[in-house]
Scaffold this motif. Sequence first.
Motif, mmCIF file in Angstrom:
data_model
loop_
_atom_site.group_PDB
_atom_site.id
_atom_site.type_symbol
_atom_site.label_atom_id
_atom_site.label_comp_id
_atom_site.label_asym_id
_atom_site.label_seq_id
_atom_site.Cartn_x
_atom_site.Cartn_y
_atom_site.Cartn_z
ATOM 1 N N ASN A 46 38.512 12.331 13.170
ATOM 2 C CA ASN A 46 38.247 12.815 14.514
ATOM 3 C C ASN A 46 37.724 11.708 15.428
ATOM 4 O OD1 ASN A 46 38.470 15.119 16.216
ATOM 5 N ND2 ASN A 46 36.249 15.166 16.337
ATOM 6 N N SER A 47 37.129 10.655 14.857
ATOM 7 C CA SER A 47 36.692 9.554 15.717
ATOM 8 C C SER A 47 37.873 8.647 16.072
ATOM 9 C CB SER A 47 35.581 8.753 15.047
ATOM 10 O OG SER A 47 36.068 8.116 13.889
ATOM 11 N N VAL A 48 38.887 8.574 15.200
ATOM 12 C CA VAL A 48 40.080 7.787 15.493
ATOM 13 C C VAL A 48 40.923 8.500 16.551
ATOM 14 C CG1 VAL A 48 42.210 6.838 14.518
ATOM 15 C CG2 VAL A 48 40.108 6.771 13.179
ATOM 16 N N PHE A 49 41.098 9.801 16.386
ATOM 17 C CA PHE A 49 41.835 10.627 17.336
ATOM 18 C C PHE A 49 40.955 11.821 17.701
ATOM 19 C CE2 PHE A 49 45.200 8.490 14.924
ATOM 20 C CZ PHE A 49 45.922 7.941 15.973
ATOM 21 N N PRO A 50 40.029 11.625 18.647
ATOM 22 C CA PRO A 50 39.116 12.719 18.987
ATOM 23 C C PRO A 50 39.857 13.914 19.580
ATOM 24 C CG PRO A 50 38.804 10.848 20.466
ATOM 25 C CD PRO A 50 39.801 10.436 19.427
ATOM 26 N N LYS A 51 39.467 15.085 19.132
ATOM 27 C CA LYS A 51 40.084 16.323 19.616
ATOM 28 C C LYS A 51 39.008 17.142 20.313
ATOM 29 C CE LYS A 51 42.471 20.461 18.120
ATOM 30 N NZ LYS A 51 42.773 21.329 17.016
ATOM 31 N N ALA A 52 39.200 17.352 21.602
ATOM 32 C CA ALA A 52 38.234 18.125 22.371
ATOM 33 C C ALA A 52 38.265 19.581 21.929
ATOM 34 C CB ALA A 52 38.552 18.012 23.859
ATOM 35 N N PRO A 53 37.115 20.250 21.905
ATOM 36 C CA PRO A 53 37.079 21.677 21.548
ATOM 37 C C PRO A 53 37.992 22.483 22.477
ATOM 38 C CG PRO A 53 34.857 20.762 21.716
ATOM 39 C CD PRO A 53 35.797 19.710 22.220
ATOM 40 N N GLY A 54 38.705 23.429 21.892
ATOM 41 C CA GLY A 54 39.609 24.279 22.666
ATOM 42 C C GLY A 54 40.964 23.671 22.968
ATOM 43 N N THR A 55 41.190 22.461 22.480
ATOM 44 C CA THR A 55 42.469 21.783 22.703
ATOM 45 C C THR A 55 43.456 22.159 21.607
ATOM 46 O OG1 THR A 55 41.371 19.898 23.737
ATOM 47 C CG2 THR A 55 43.579 19.523 22.897
ATOM 48 N N PHE A 56 44.698 22.409 22.006
ATOM 49 C CA PHE A 56 45.778 22.613 21.047
ATOM 50 C C PHE A 56 46.524 21.292 20.968
ATOM 51 C CE2 PHE A 56 50.033 23.872 19.681
ATOM 52 C CZ PHE A 56 49.724 24.685 18.597
ATOM 53 N N LEU A 57 46.397 20.601 19.843
ATOM 54 C CA LEU A 57 46.930 19.245 19.717
ATOM 55 C C LEU A 57 48.274 19.231 18.998
ATOM 56 C CD1 LEU A 57 46.519 16.251 20.247
ATOM 57 C CD2 LEU A 57 45.242 16.121 18.097
ATOM 58 N N ILE A 58 49.296 18.774 19.720
ATOM 59 C CA ILE A 58 50.651 18.624 19.202
ATOM 60 C C ILE A 58 50.881 17.139 18.963
ATOM 61 C CG2 ILE A 58 53.108 18.962 19.704
ATOM 62 C CD1 ILE A 58 52.138 21.112 21.789
ATOM 63 N N VAL A 59 51.436 16.795 17.807
ATOM 64 C CA VAL A 59 51.721 15.383 17.534
ATOM 65 C C VAL A 59 53.190 15.192 17.195
ATOM 66 C CG1 VAL A 59 49.389 14.952 16.687
ATOM 67 C CG2 VAL A 59 51.184 15.422 15.058
ATOM 68 N N ALA A 60 53.657 13.999 17.505
ATOM 69 C CA ALA A 60 54.996 13.562 17.125
ATOM 70 C C ALA A 60 54.835 12.117 16.677
ATOM 71 C CB ALA A 60 55.957 13.670 18.295
ATOM 72 N N ILE A 61 55.436 11.790 15.561
ATOM 73 C CA ILE A 61 55.254 10.469 14.973
ATOM 74 C C ILE A 61 56.610 9.860 14.679
ATOM 75 C CG2 ILE A 61 54.290 9.206 13.005
ATOM 76 C CD1 ILE A 61 52.281 11.588 12.717
ATOM 77 N N GLY A 62 56.794 8.617 15.083
ATOM 78 C CA GLY A 62 58.048 7.943 14.769
ATOM 79 C C GLY A 62 58.305 6.763 15.682
ATOM 80 N N ARG A 63 59.353 6.053 15.364
ATOM 81 C CA ARG A 63 59.772 4.921 16.175
ATOM 82 C C ARG A 63 60.277 5.444 17.515
ATOM 83 N NH1 ARG A 63 64.425 1.694 16.759
ATOM 84 N NH2 ARG A 63 63.876 -0.466 17.161
ATOM 85 N N LEU A 64 59.849 4.824 18.586
ATOM 86 C CA LEU A 64 60.243 5.266 19.931
ATOM 87 C C LEU A 64 61.644 4.740 20.231
ATOM 88 C CD1 LEU A 64 56.852 4.755 21.793
ATOM 89 C CD2 LEU A 64 57.656 6.712 20.457
ATOM 90 N N ALA A 65 62.616 5.413 19.630
ATOM 91 C CA ALA A 65 64.027 5.032 19.739
ATOM 92 C C ALA A 65 64.830 6.257 20.185
ATOM 93 C CB ALA A 65 64.535 4.528 18.395
ATOM 94 N N PRO A 66 66.004 6.048 20.782
ATOM 95 C CA PRO A 66 66.787 7.182 21.301
ATOM 96 C C PRO A 66 67.055 8.289 20.283
ATOM 97 C CG PRO A 66 67.705 5.124 22.105
ATOM 98 C CD PRO A 66 66.632 4.756 21.099
#
Length: 169
Positions: A46-66
């Motif tokens: 949570n200190s690396v990627f802090p999440k504020a209370p009440g936030t719905f956190l969506i993530v996408a991971i990958g190379r930023l390619a077409p």
Amino acid sequence: NNFTDAITYNSKFSEDVSKNFYGIRARVSKVIYNGVPDYTASENANSVFPKAPGTFLIVAIGRLAPVKRFDRLIEAFHKLQLPEARLIILGEGPEEKSLKEQVNRLKLENRISFPGYGDSRALLSVCDICVAPSQGEAFGLVAIEAYQKEKKVIAFEDGGGLTEIIRPI
């Protein structure tokens, strides 16, 4: 191509592409899905990627390619009627500048961030959901990593081998 006795693939999608597009044939073929080692999240996720209370956190991971189609994900996020939602796109690549321009054009700078390359395990530990918008992905390693963290995964129908991982779950 003409002298292959056996071949393995990391998804049924990869096998179909190999046979239908490249014409590769083998007497024996088998799909063996990739895997990842078991790991636990760092204690300071949570200190690396802090999440504020009440936030719905969506993530996408990958190379930023077409082929990863993060532009489509940004467009879908723009249409999402969920003001407490935030999107983090973790990765680097040739599409980074155009994706950031898209975010600015849609006025989503306060809701979408691009931290660059980082600890995907920490991010998956704090997120609510992982989205994989890729097209024709040979395999969906990010889905396996998200499932290890007991997170839900969403993929597009044309995600290729990635959908083979998600559909049964």
